[in-house]
Design a protein around this motif. Structure first.
Motif, PDB file in Angstrom:
ATOM      1  N   ILE A  28      50.481  35.485  33.425  1.00  0.00           N
ATOM      2  CA  ILE A  28      49.264  36.037  34.186  1.00  0.00           C
ATOM      3  C   ILE A  28      49.742  37.143  35.215  1.00  0.00           C
ATOM      4  N   ALA A  29      51.046  37.113  35.656  1.00  0.00           N
ATOM      5  CA  ALA A  29      51.538  38.119  36.501  1.00  0.00           C
ATOM      6  C   ALA A  29      51.479  39.320  35.750  1.00  0.00           C
ATOM      7  N   LEU A  30      52.184  39.300  34.594  1.00  0.00           N
ATOM      8  CA  LEU A  30      52.471  40.595  33.688  1.00  0.00           C
ATOM      9  C   LEU A  30      51.027  41.228  33.226  1.00  0.00           C
ATOM     10  N   ILE A  31      50.027  40.018  32.648  1.00  0.00           N
ATOM     11  CA  ILE A  31      48.728  40.800  32.217  1.00  0.00           C
ATOM     12  C   ILE A  31      47.925  41.261  33.405  1.00  0.00           C
ATOM     13  N   GLY A  32      48.180  40.661  34.709  1.00  0.00           N
ATOM     14  CA  GLY A  32      47.523  41.411  35.801  1.00  0.00           C
ATOM     15  C   GLY A  32      48.052  42.470  36.253  1.00  0.00           C
ATOM     16  N   PHE A  33      49.399  42.715  36.149  1.00  0.00           N
ATOM     17  CA  PHE A  33      49.925  44.023  36.501  1.00  0.00           C
ATOM     18  C   PHE A  33      49.405  45.193  35.569  1.00  0.00           C
ATOM     19  N   MET A  34      49.397  44.895  34.346  1.00  0.00           N
ATOM     20  CA  MET A  34      49.024  45.792  33.193  1.00  0.00           C
ATOM     21  C   MET A  34      47.579  46.168  33.493  1.00  0.00           C
ATOM     22  N   GLY A  35      46.515  45.027  33.892  1.00  0.00           N
ATOM     23  CA  GLY A  35      45.233  45.586  34.192  1.00  0.00           C
ATOM     24  C   GLY A  35      45.202  46.307  35.526  1.00  0.00           C
ATOM     25  N   TRP A  36      46.069  46.178  36.535  1.00  0.00           N
ATOM     26  CA  TRP A  36      46.022  46.878  37.682  1.00  0.00           C
ATOM     27  C   TRP A  36      46.253  48.270  37.240  1.00  0.00           C
ATOM     28  N   ARG A  37      47.545  48.576  36.513  1.00  0.00           N
ATOM     29  CA  ARG A  37      47.767  49.826  36.019  1.00  0.00           C
ATOM     30  C   ARG A  37      46.622  50.651  35.373  1.00  0.00           C
ATOM     31  N   ALA A  38      46.077  50.022  34.496  1.00  0.00           N
ATOM     32  CA  ALA A  38      44.856  50.487  33.746  1.00  0.00           C
ATOM     33  C   ALA A  38      43.770  50.801  34.545  1.00  0.00           C
TER      34      ALA A  38
END
Length: 235
Positions: free
Chosen positions: A149-159
């Motif tokens: 969840i932390a990794l996909i959340g970080f990816m979502g933030w950067r996008a």
């Protein structure tokens, strides 16, 4: 998305749309996994590899973000294959492949602009998602799901951070990456709720429709560099 972009990128996406239709028309049962069902599930992602490769090796060589998105799509196909056999104990393998995908996508989207407000919103959503799932998790999944969840959340933030609507500093490809990331999060949250919490009605249709759309939009975001190059040449 302007009409020039649609005319240039649309035909290259036709195989992807056909492969996606094949997946939904065949709708192979998940209860009997096979290499054929793995191929049908991965075929749309293979078509997105071809979509990026169709822009030329020199394009991929010149733009690291496009290379990272291509690498992310390769790990996604591996993740898809593992998830075909998730009931046979390969769910965590699929999770690991998609975790690598999100790291590659995050790197492709970059750290500028930072947009801490978007980061805060995503952190709250990620925290709430984990709070929802936590009572249903046990064993290694207690921390594996937290990391994912932390990794996909970080990816979502950067996008999402790349889209600056207020300043008009946005392009259709940045918007594409943003929508793709949001759909990816919806798809994965549906997987998690359906697997760990309770059956979600029409879960497979929701998961796969949002997943394929997400991957297509993220793949489309990789061609921004080429559009920028073309615009400079026209200028």
């Amino acid at each position: 998305m302007d009409h020039i972009t649609v005319k240039s990128e649309g035909p290259k996406l036709v195989p992807f749309f056909k492969a996606t239709c094949v997946y939904f028309v065949l709708w192979l049962p998940t209860s009997s996994p096979s290499w054929f069902s793995a191929l049908i599930k991965c075929l749309p992602i293979f078509c997105l590899w071809v979509f990026l490769l169709a822009h030329g090796i020199s394009f991929l060589g010149a733009h690291s973000s496009a290379r990272k998105i291509l690498a992310g799509l390769i790990f996604s196909a591996l993740g898809d294959a593992f998830l075909i056999w998730q009931e046979q104990g390969y769910f965590s393998h699929g999770l690991f492949m998609f975790a690598i995908t999100h790291i590659l996508y995050s790197s492709a989207f970059g750290m500028k602009p930072l947009n801490l407000r978007a980061g805060l919103v995503i952190s709250v959503i990620s925290g709430l998602s984990y709070t929802l799932l936590y009572p249903y998790l046990s064993g290694p999944f207690t921390y594996l799901v937290a990391v994912y969840i932390a990794l996909i959340g970080f990816m979502g933030w950067r996008a999402i951070a790349g889209v600056q609507l207020a300043n008009d500093l946005w392009t259709w490809t940045k918007l594409s990456a943003c929508l793709g990331a949001v759909l990816f999060m919806v798809s994965d949250l549906t997987i998690a709720v359906n697997k760990f919490c309770f059956p979600v009605p029409h879960s497979r249709a929701i998961i796969m429709a949002t997943y394929y759309a997400a991957q297509m939009l993220i793949a489309l975001s990789a061609v921004e560099c080429q559009d920028a190059d073309a615009a400079r040449k026209r200028a």
